[in-house]
Design a protein around this motif. Sequence first.
Motif, mmCIF file in Angstrom:
data_model
loop_
_atom_site.group_PDB
_atom_site.id
_atom_site.type_symbol
_atom_site.label_atom_id
_atom_site.label_comp_id
_atom_site.label_asym_id
_atom_site.label_seq_id
_atom_site.Cartn_x
_atom_site.Cartn_y
_atom_site.Cartn_z
ATOM 1 N N CYS A 22 0.828 -1.218 0.000
ATOM 2 C CA CYS A 22 0.000 0.000 0.000
ATOM 3 C C CYS A 22 0.859 1.264 0.000
ATOM 4 C CB CYS A 22 -0.921 -0.004 1.220
ATOM 5 S SG CYS A 22 -2.279 1.174 1.114
ATOM 6 N N LYS A 23 2.153 1.101 0.286
ATOM 7 C CA LYS A 23 3.021 2.268 0.414
ATOM 8 C C LYS A 23 3.071 3.098 -0.870
ATOM 9 C CE LYS A 23 7.650 3.718 1.839
ATOM 10 N NZ LYS A 23 7.761 4.702 0.748
ATOM 11 N N SER A 24 3.124 2.410 -2.017
ATOM 12 C CA SER A 24 3.196 3.150 -3.286
ATOM 13 C C SER A 24 1.931 3.976 -3.521
ATOM 14 C CB SER A 24 3.420 2.185 -4.451
ATOM 15 O OG SER A 24 2.343 1.267 -4.564
ATOM 16 N N LEU A 25 0.778 3.435 -3.084
ATOM 17 C CA LEU A 25 -0.471 4.197 -3.217
ATOM 18 C C LEU A 25 -0.449 5.424 -2.317
ATOM 19 C CD1 LEU A 25 -3.182 1.354 -3.337
ATOM 20 C CD2 LEU A 25 -2.164 2.613 -5.255
ATOM 21 N N THR A 32 -4.214 10.434 3.626
ATOM 22 C CA THR A 32 -5.609 10.765 3.931
ATOM 23 C C THR A 32 -6.551 10.206 2.881
ATOM 24 O OG1 THR A 32 -4.950 12.781 5.076
ATOM 25 C CG2 THR A 32 -7.238 12.650 4.336
ATOM 26 N N ARG A 33 -6.167 10.367 1.633
ATOM 27 C CA ARG A 33 -7.029 9.895 0.550
ATOM 28 C C ARG A 33 -7.076 8.371 0.498
ATOM 29 N NH1 ARG A 33 -6.464 11.725 -5.727
ATOM 30 N NH2 ARG A 33 -8.336 10.680 -6.486
ATOM 31 N N VAL A 34 -5.958 7.728 0.733
ATOM 32 C CA VAL A 34 -5.927 6.264 0.711
ATOM 33 C C VAL A 34 -6.766 5.690 1.850
ATOM 34 C CG1 VAL A 34 -4.451 4.226 0.976
ATOM 35 C CG2 VAL A 34 -3.716 6.124 -0.485
ATOM 36 N N VAL A 35 -6.679 6.294 3.020
ATOM 37 C CA VAL A 35 -7.491 5.840 4.158
ATOM 38 C C VAL A 35 -8.974 5.969 3.833
ATOM 39 C CG1 VAL A 35 -8.159 6.363 6.543
ATOM 40 C CG2 VAL A 35 -5.732 6.261 5.915
ATOM 41 N N GLY A 36 -9.353 7.108 3.247
ATOM 42 C CA GLY A 36 -10.761 7.309 2.885
ATOM 43 C C GLY A 36 -11.229 6.297 1.856
ATOM 44 N N ALA A 37 -10.387 6.032 0.869
ATOM 45 C CA ALA A 37 -10.749 5.063 -0.167
ATOM 46 C C ALA A 37 -10.846 3.651 0.404
ATOM 47 C CB ALA A 37 -9.718 5.104 -1.302
ATOM 48 N N THR A 38 -9.971 3.337 1.377
ATOM 49 C CA THR A 38 -10.012 2.016 2.013
ATOM 50 C C THR A 38 -11.314 1.831 2.775
ATOM 51 O OG1 THR A 38 -7.600 2.039 2.226
ATOM 52 C CG2 THR A 38 -8.801 0.466 3.587
ATOM 53 N N ARG A 39 -11.715 2.846 3.504
ATOM 54 C CA ARG A 39 -13.003 2.769 4.235
ATOM 55 C C ARG A 39 -14.154 2.546 3.254
ATOM 56 N NH1 ARG A 39 -11.019 7.260 7.708
ATOM 57 N NH2 ARG A 39 -10.478 6.342 9.725
ATOM 58 N N LYS A 40 -14.116 3.274 2.148
ATOM 59 C CA LYS A 40 -15.179 3.138 1.152
ATOM 60 C C LYS A 40 -15.195 1.731 0.560
ATOM 61 C CE LYS A 40 -16.948 5.272 -3.090
ATOM 62 N NZ LYS A 40 -16.733 6.341 -4.097
ATOM 63 N N LEU A 41 -14.008 1.183 0.305
ATOM 64 C CA LEU A 41 -13.905 -0.162 -0.240
ATOM 65 C C LEU A 41 -14.466 -1.195 0.724
ATOM 66 C CD1 LEU A 41 -12.795 -2.120 -2.420
ATOM 67 C CD2 LEU A 41 -10.624 -2.106 -1.164
ATOM 68 N N LEU A 42 -14.080 -1.087 1.996
ATOM 69 C CA LEU A 42 -14.568 -2.043 3.003
ATOM 70 C C LEU A 42 -16.066 -1.893 3.232
ATOM 71 C CD1 LEU A 42 -11.638 -1.899 5.602
ATOM 72 C CD2 LEU A 42 -12.135 -3.718 3.941
ATOM 73 N N ASP A 43 -16.569 -0.668 3.174
ATOM 74 C CA ASP A 43 -18.018 -0.457 3.303
ATOM 75 C C ASP A 43 -18.754 -1.156 2.162
ATOM 76 O OD1 ASP A 43 -17.784 1.026 5.599
ATOM 77 O OD2 ASP A 43 -17.921 2.981 4.597
ATOM 78 N N GLY A 44 -18.182 -1.089 0.958
ATOM 79 C CA GLY A 44 -18.808 -1.750 -0.177
ATOM 80 C C GLY A 44 -18.848 -3.251 -0.006
ATOM 81 N N ILE A 45 -17.750 -3.826 0.471
ATOM 82 C CA ILE A 45 -17.706 -5.270 0.707
ATOM 83 C C ILE A 45 -18.701 -5.646 1.802
ATOM 84 C CG2 ILE A 45 -16.263 -7.202 1.454
ATOM 85 C CD1 ILE A 45 -13.847 -5.611 0.367
ATOM 86 N N SER A 68 -5.499 -4.419 -5.530
ATOM 87 C CA SER A 68 -5.929 -4.185 -6.902
ATOM 88 C C SER A 68 -7.233 -3.383 -6.932
ATOM 89 C CB SER A 68 -6.116 -5.519 -7.624
ATOM 90 O OG SER A 68 -6.614 -5.318 -8.928
ATOM 91 N N ALA A 69 -8.174 -3.783 -6.068
ATOM 92 C CA ALA A 69 -9.452 -3.075 -6.007
ATOM 93 C C ALA A 69 -9.264 -1.649 -5.503
ATOM 94 C CB ALA A 69 -10.426 -3.827 -5.102
ATOM 95 N N LEU A 70 -8.409 -1.480 -4.485
ATOM 96 C CA LEU A 70 -8.147 -0.154 -3.925
ATOM 97 C C LEU A 70 -7.482 0.749 -4.965
ATOM 98 C CD1 LEU A 70 -8.227 1.704 -1.471
ATOM 99 C CD2 LEU A 70 -6.047 0.718 -0.726
ATOM 100 N N SER A 71 -6.520 0.201 -5.689
ATOM 101 C CA SER A 71 -5.831 0.967 -6.726
ATOM 102 C C SER A 71 -6.796 1.394 -7.826
ATOM 103 C CB SER A 71 -4.699 0.129 -7.318
ATOM 104 O OG SER A 71 -4.042 0.830 -8.345
ATOM 105 N N SER A 72 -7.678 0.491 -8.235
ATOM 106 C CA SER A 72 -8.664 0.818 -9.274
ATOM 107 C C SER A 72 -9.618 1.902 -8.806
ATOM 108 C CB SER A 72 -9.449 -0.434 -9.668
ATOM 109 O OG SER A 72 -8.597 -1.396 -10.249
ATOM 110 N N GLN A 73 -10.029 1.818 -7.547
ATOM 111 C CA GLN A 73 -10.951 2.801 -6.989
ATOM 112 C C GLN A 73 -10.303 4.185 -6.942
ATOM 113 O OE1 GLN A 73 -13.621 1.761 -3.630
ATOM 114 N NE2 GLN A 73 -12.539 3.385 -2.539
ATOM 115 N N LEU A 74 -9.056 4.246 -6.510
ATOM 116 C CA LEU A 74 -8.345 5.522 -6.447
ATOM 117 C C LEU A 74 -8.128 6.102 -7.838
ATOM 118 C CD1 LEU A 74 -5.792 4.581 -3.663
ATOM 119 C CD2 LEU A 74 -7.400 6.498 -3.544
#
Length: 462
Positions: A22-25, A32-45, A68-74
């Motif tokens: 996740c470091k490269s993301l 901040t943005r990666v954390v927000g996107a991760t929350r959104k991804l987990l909420d979707g699951i 892969s899913a997190l990267s696509s979402q971002l």
Amino acid sequence: MTGDKSLRKLPSVDRIVGLASCKSLIDYYGRTRVVGATRKLLDGIRNEILSAGNGEDYAFKSDEDLMSALSSQLKESSKPLLKKVINCSGVIIHTNLGRSMLAETAGKAAMDTAVSCVNLEYSLKEGERGERDDILEGLITGLTGAEAATVVNNNAAAVLLVLNTLSDGKETIVSRGELIEIGGSFRLPEIMAKSGSVLKEVGTTNRTHLSDYENAINQNTALILSVHTSNYRIIGFTSKPELAELKSLAKSKSLPLMVDLGAGAVIDLERLGLKGEPTIAQTLDNGADVVTISGDKLLGGPQAGIIAGDADIIARIRKNPLKRALRLDKMTISALEATLRIYQNPDEAVSVIPTLRHLGKPVETIRAVAGKAVEILKEEFGRDAEVFAVDDICRAGSGSLPEVDIPSVSVVVKHRTMSPDETKQWFRSLNPPIIGRVESGMFRLDMRCVDDAEQIRPRKES
């Protein structure tokens, strides 16, 4: 419950963000943005699991799947919502597609101004504060013959400002047949109410006489307003006073005469084979004291509202506190200045201002582009679609030239497995999206606004 069991298997936000992969993301998008996107991804699951109710496991089996899913979402969330489209709609000045495209010099001027400090309100000659109106006023008066001019952020604002300046708390006389509605359900009576002016309707929808205006004038009358019905025509048993007659009446009663031209041509469009649009200069010559027009319609410039006319009226408008609230930014001023400078050579204007070029483009030129587009799309679809060119009719759009059928040529795509509406949606999914229309049961791409057939070559989002 198996759903609860699956929920317990979900990783935490901290665990995902803490993964080495996740470091490269985080480096690219920020923590901040990666954390927000991760929350959104987990909420979707989580929602998927709850909706299924009986799943034994959530959708992603490994950290690699999650990354892969997190990267696509971002990546998806980073794409701009405002994007270039190809206008094959059959409407040249399409409000939903941003109205007029700028000439290249105007676009470059806006870009250069956007990334620079400029003398917006600074006199380089005097070395002191200047007026932003000074940049545009001389160009407008030179092209229109007006004594003075000022500019605000659109024509509705221009009408609002003039009415508020000249008729706040007083009556403005308007023919009932000119109480227009413009795009987005904004109606002239509502704009007048917001301006503080009191609407005084005269005449009927189809017939208004000079005597109707004269009989309506009283001690509370402040203004006579004539509205050019640029987005519709009333034909048949009709009557309305000539502008010169209204001017004579207004002058005899010491009242100003305002004309809202709306679409606002600067040059006579008969040179393009189009009739029915008065120019600002003609309107002022015929007696208007103040005229308002749009900058992004027939003028072919950026969104703006131009106010031109009597010097004393313009001076009063400039002193209105609303003027500051409605003023133009530096990029729009720069683009409008560049556009107006092109008009100093009308022969150049009709070829380099896209709106004028597209309005006046010969049908044979369009037919040639359509022929090349047919070949491109035949190559793309092969046997999956029938592709051919047909003669068509397009419109000026944005409330301009409502009675004029402009000949054009369209490319029809009849796909063997997709319906016309599905074909329309497929073209919208391209990069850039291509906007066509469905008419008479066929999906068609109008070619009048396409200068190069290669613009039609389908390209998918990367």
